[in-house]
Design an enzyme around this catalytic site. Sequence first.
Site, PDB file in Angstrom:
ATOM      1  N   ASN A   7       0.856  -1.185   0.000  1.00  0.00           N
ATOM      2  CA  ASN A   7       0.000   0.000   0.000  1.00  0.00           C
ATOM      3  C   ASN A   7       0.898   1.244   0.000  1.00  0.00           C
ATOM      4  O   ASN A   7       1.688   1.440   0.929  1.00  0.00           O
ATOM      5  CB  ASN A   7      -0.897  -0.038   1.251  1.00  0.00           C
ATOM      6  CG  ASN A   7      -1.839   1.147   1.313  1.00  0.00           C
ATOM      7  OD1 ASN A   7      -1.432   2.274   1.050  1.00  0.00           O
ATOM      8  ND2 ASN A   7      -3.075   0.916   1.665  1.00  0.00           N
ATOM      9  N   ASP A   9      -0.120   4.492  -0.180  1.00  0.00           N
ATOM     10  CA  ASP A   9      -0.831   5.741   0.162  1.00  0.00           C
ATOM     11  C   ASP A   9       0.064   6.780   0.835  1.00  0.00           C
ATOM     12  O   ASP A   9      -0.026   7.981   0.560  1.00  0.00           O
ATOM     13  CB  ASP A   9      -1.982   5.457   1.131  1.00  0.00           C
ATOM     14  CG  ASP A   9      -3.126   4.709   0.483  1.00  0.00           C
ATOM     15  OD1 ASP A   9      -3.156   4.627  -0.752  1.00  0.00           O
ATOM     16  OD2 ASP A   9      -3.982   4.200   1.237  1.00  0.00           O
ATOM     17  N   HIS A  10       0.915   6.297   1.755  1.00  0.00           N
ATOM     18  CA  HIS A  10       1.644   7.278   2.556  1.00  0.00           C
ATOM     19  C   HIS A  10       2.800   7.941   1.815  1.00  0.00           C
ATOM     20  O   HIS A  10       3.334   8.940   2.287  1.00  0.00           O
ATOM     21  CB  HIS A  10       2.067   6.679   3.891  1.00  0.00           C
ATOM     22  CG  HIS A  10       0.864   6.379   4.732  1.00  0.00           C
ATOM     23  ND1 HIS A  10      -0.112   7.329   4.979  1.00  0.00           N
ATOM     24  CD2 HIS A  10       0.438   5.245   5.334  1.00  0.00           C
ATOM     25  CE1 HIS A  10      -1.070   6.785   5.705  1.00  0.00           C
ATOM     26  NE2 HIS A  10      -0.760   5.523   5.931  1.00  0.00           N
ATOM     27  N   ARG A  54      -9.449   8.082  -1.411  1.00  0.00           N
ATOM     28  CA  ARG A  54     -10.420   8.516  -0.398  1.00  0.00           C
ATOM     29  C   ARG A  54     -11.270   9.648  -0.953  1.00  0.00           C
ATOM     30  O   ARG A  54     -10.834  10.410  -1.811  1.00  0.00           O
ATOM     31  CB  ARG A  54      -9.687   8.984   0.866  1.00  0.00           C
ATOM     32  CG  ARG A  54      -8.919   7.880   1.565  1.00  0.00           C
ATOM     33  CD  ARG A  54      -8.359   8.369   2.884  1.00  0.00           C
ATOM     34  NE  ARG A  54      -9.396   8.440   3.882  1.00  0.00           N
ATOM     35  CZ  ARG A  54      -9.549   7.568   4.893  1.00  0.00           C
ATOM     36  NH1 ARG A  54      -8.707   6.577   5.051  1.00  0.00           N
ATOM     37  NH2 ARG A  54     -10.532   7.702   5.749  1.00  0.00           N
ATOM     38  N   ARG A  58      -7.176  12.870   0.420  1.00  0.00           N
ATOM     39  CA  ARG A  58      -6.119  13.362   1.322  1.00  0.00           C
ATOM     40  C   ARG A  58      -4.726  12.880   0.930  1.00  0.00           C
ATOM     41  O   ARG A  58      -3.743  13.497   1.260  1.00  0.00           O
ATOM     42  CB  ARG A  58      -6.407  13.000   2.761  1.00  0.00           C
ATOM     43  CG  ARG A  58      -6.218  11.539   3.080  1.00  0.00           C
ATOM     44  CD  ARG A  58      -6.402  11.278   4.541  1.00  0.00           C
ATOM     45  NE  ARG A  58      -7.757  11.567   4.960  1.00  0.00           N
ATOM     46  CZ  ARG A  58      -8.315  11.024   6.040  1.00  0.00           C
ATOM     47  NH1 ARG A  58      -7.609  10.203   6.809  1.00  0.00           N
ATOM     48  NH2 ARG A  58      -9.544  11.295   6.370  1.00  0.00           N
ATOM     49  N   GLU A  79      -8.448   0.440  -3.180  1.00  0.00           N
ATOM     50  CA  GLU A  79      -9.264   0.473  -1.963  1.00  0.00           C
ATOM     51  C   GLU A  79     -10.204   1.645  -2.080  1.00  0.00           C
ATOM     52  O   GLU A  79      -9.782   2.754  -2.452  1.00  0.00           O
ATOM     53  CB  GLU A  79      -8.350   0.751  -0.760  1.00  0.00           C
ATOM     54  CG  GLU A  79      -8.071  -0.435   0.088  1.00  0.00           C
ATOM     55  CD  GLU A  79      -7.183  -0.039   1.241  1.00  0.00           C
ATOM     56  OE1 GLU A  79      -7.428   0.991   1.891  1.00  0.00           O
ATOM     57  OE2 GLU A  79      -6.205  -0.757   1.457  1.00  0.00           O
ATOM     58  N   THR A 110      -8.168   3.900   8.134  1.00  0.00           N
ATOM     59  CA  THR A 110      -9.346   3.040   8.220  1.00  0.00           C
ATOM     60  C   THR A 110      -9.398   2.396   9.607  1.00  0.00           C
ATOM     61  O   THR A 110      -8.438   1.761  10.032  1.00  0.00           O
ATOM     62  CB  THR A 110      -9.273   1.946   7.132  1.00  0.00           C
ATOM     63  OG1 THR A 110      -8.962   2.580   5.894  1.00  0.00           O
ATOM     64  CG2 THR A 110     -10.574   1.214   7.006  1.00  0.00           C
ATOM     65  N   GLU A 160     -10.885  -9.229   2.936  1.00  0.00           N
ATOM     66  CA  GLU A 160      -9.623  -8.877   3.581  1.00  0.00           C
ATOM     67  C   GLU A 160      -9.927  -8.773   5.068  1.00  0.00           C
ATOM     68  O   GLU A 160     -10.759  -7.952   5.484  1.00  0.00           O
ATOM     69  CB  GLU A 160      -9.071  -7.549   3.039  1.00  0.00           C
ATOM     70  CG  GLU A 160      -7.745  -7.200   3.724  1.00  0.00           C
ATOM     71  CD  GLU A 160      -7.057  -5.978   3.116  1.00  0.00           C
ATOM     72  OE1 GLU A 160      -7.124  -5.785   1.883  1.00  0.00           O
ATOM     73  OE2 GLU A 160      -6.456  -5.219   3.896  1.00  0.00           O
ATOM     74  N   HIS A 201      -3.793  -4.335   7.636  1.00  0.00           N
ATOM     75  CA  HIS A 201      -3.902  -3.201   8.572  1.00  0.00           C
ATOM     76  C   HIS A 201      -3.060  -3.444   9.825  1.00  0.00           C
ATOM     77  O   HIS A 201      -3.312  -4.352  10.590  1.00  0.00           O
ATOM     78  CB  HIS A 201      -5.337  -2.885   8.985  1.00  0.00           C
ATOM     79  CG  HIS A 201      -5.460  -1.471   9.460  1.00  0.00           C
ATOM     80  ND1 HIS A 201      -5.715  -0.419   8.606  1.00  0.00           N
ATOM     81  CD2 HIS A 201      -5.276  -0.928  10.676  1.00  0.00           C
ATOM     82  CE1 HIS A 201      -5.721   0.700   9.299  1.00  0.00           C
ATOM     83  NE2 HIS A 201      -5.447   0.418  10.555  1.00  0.00           N
TER      84      HIS A 201
HETATM   85  N1  PXP Z   1      -5.800  -2.841   4.221  1.00  0.00           N
HETATM   86  C1  PXP Z   1      -6.757  -1.887   4.337  1.00  0.00           C
HETATM   87  C2  PXP Z   1      -8.150  -2.224   3.959  1.00  0.00           C
HETATM   88  C3  PXP Z   1      -6.429  -0.591   4.766  1.00  0.00           C
HETATM   89  O1  PXP Z   1      -7.381   0.345   4.860  1.00  0.00           O
HETATM   90  C4  PXP Z   1      -5.087  -0.285   5.064  1.00  0.00           C
HETATM   91  C5  PXP Z   1      -4.725   1.087   5.501  1.00  0.00           C
HETATM   92  O2  PXP Z   1      -4.902   1.982   4.484  1.00  0.00           O
HETATM   93  C6  PXP Z   1      -4.137  -1.302   4.914  1.00  0.00           C
HETATM   94  C7  PXP Z   1      -4.519  -2.572   4.507  1.00  0.00           C
HETATM   95  C8  PXP Z   1      -2.694  -1.048   5.189  1.00  0.00           C
HETATM   96  O3  PXP Z   1      -2.539  -0.782   6.532  1.00  0.00           O
HETATM   97  P1  PXP Z   1      -1.138  -0.318   7.091  1.00  0.00           P
HETATM   98  O4  PXP Z   1      -0.799   0.979   6.455  1.00  0.00           O
HETATM   99  O5  PXP Z   1      -1.369  -0.230   8.558  1.00  0.00           O
HETATM  100  O6  PXP Z   1      -0.141  -1.398   6.713  1.00  0.00           O
END
Ligand code: PXP
Length: 249
Positions: A7, A9-10, A54, A58, A79, A110, A160, A201
């Site tokens: 992932n 996103d960050h 999202r 963001r 997602e 989330t 998931e 997560h």
């Molecule tokens: N799976 C889902 C559905 C999520 O919402 C997230 C967080 O965006 C992740 C996995 C990844 O989580 P983490 O960043 O804590 O590894």
Amino acid sequence: MTKLGVNIDHSATLRQARYRGLENETSIVIEPDPVEIALAAERGGADSITAHLREDRRHMQDADIKLLRQRITTKLNLEMACSEEIIKFASNIRPDYVCLVPENRLEVTTEGGVNLVANKDKTARAIEILSGAGAVCSVFVDPDEIQIKIAHEIGAAAVELHTGAYANAWGNPPKKLGELNRLAAAQKFAESLGLIVNSGHGINYENVGELVRAAKFNELNIGHTIISRSLLVGMERATAEMKELINAR
Ligand code: PXP
């Protein structure tokens, strides 16, 4: 073998911290580029790339998802919440996988799985549309039989399982064991229904080993810890290190 979805996103969170509103500006260097981060994750062994579009945009922007779709060579896992606008966007992009998540604008990340008891019809409709657009549809749920049962009933191909409670119990061994057992039982139950079973997560370099030894997941979706580690060792190596831990199962 359990796969790794990274992932990213960050990486976009970091870009937005400085360049919000300037993402399309061509006269300055906008960094970091989430697409380059995704490509580095692929070089490190990622089996898929996950991005959460999202509603408040963001971190990931629409243009990021379009570019990811064009440039990554593994699978794109989008997602998203069951919002009309995002469903429309996703149907055009045609991601390989979709993971439906709850979305609360006030949350930092989330916070829980989708409550399918309360959101059954809305989620069923999203699955119908997105499956029609060619996506393998998954729902992010807590490791509870009732949620898994409904996901199966409404046509999800995958679930998931939310590993946040396991991750948060890290400092409390009896609680951690309870959460691990709960995840293992939920994984078996979901598999018995014919669902693909992923999890995600809060998974990190410390807690991933026990998780993959406790249950056989198809794929783990991991973001924050890999992006954090990449600041020290680079994205390719951070991904490869996580892959190694998963494969050491
Ligand atoms: N799976 C889902 C559905 C999520 O919402 C997230 C967080 O965006 C992740 C996995 C990844 O989580 P983490 O960043 O804590 O590894």
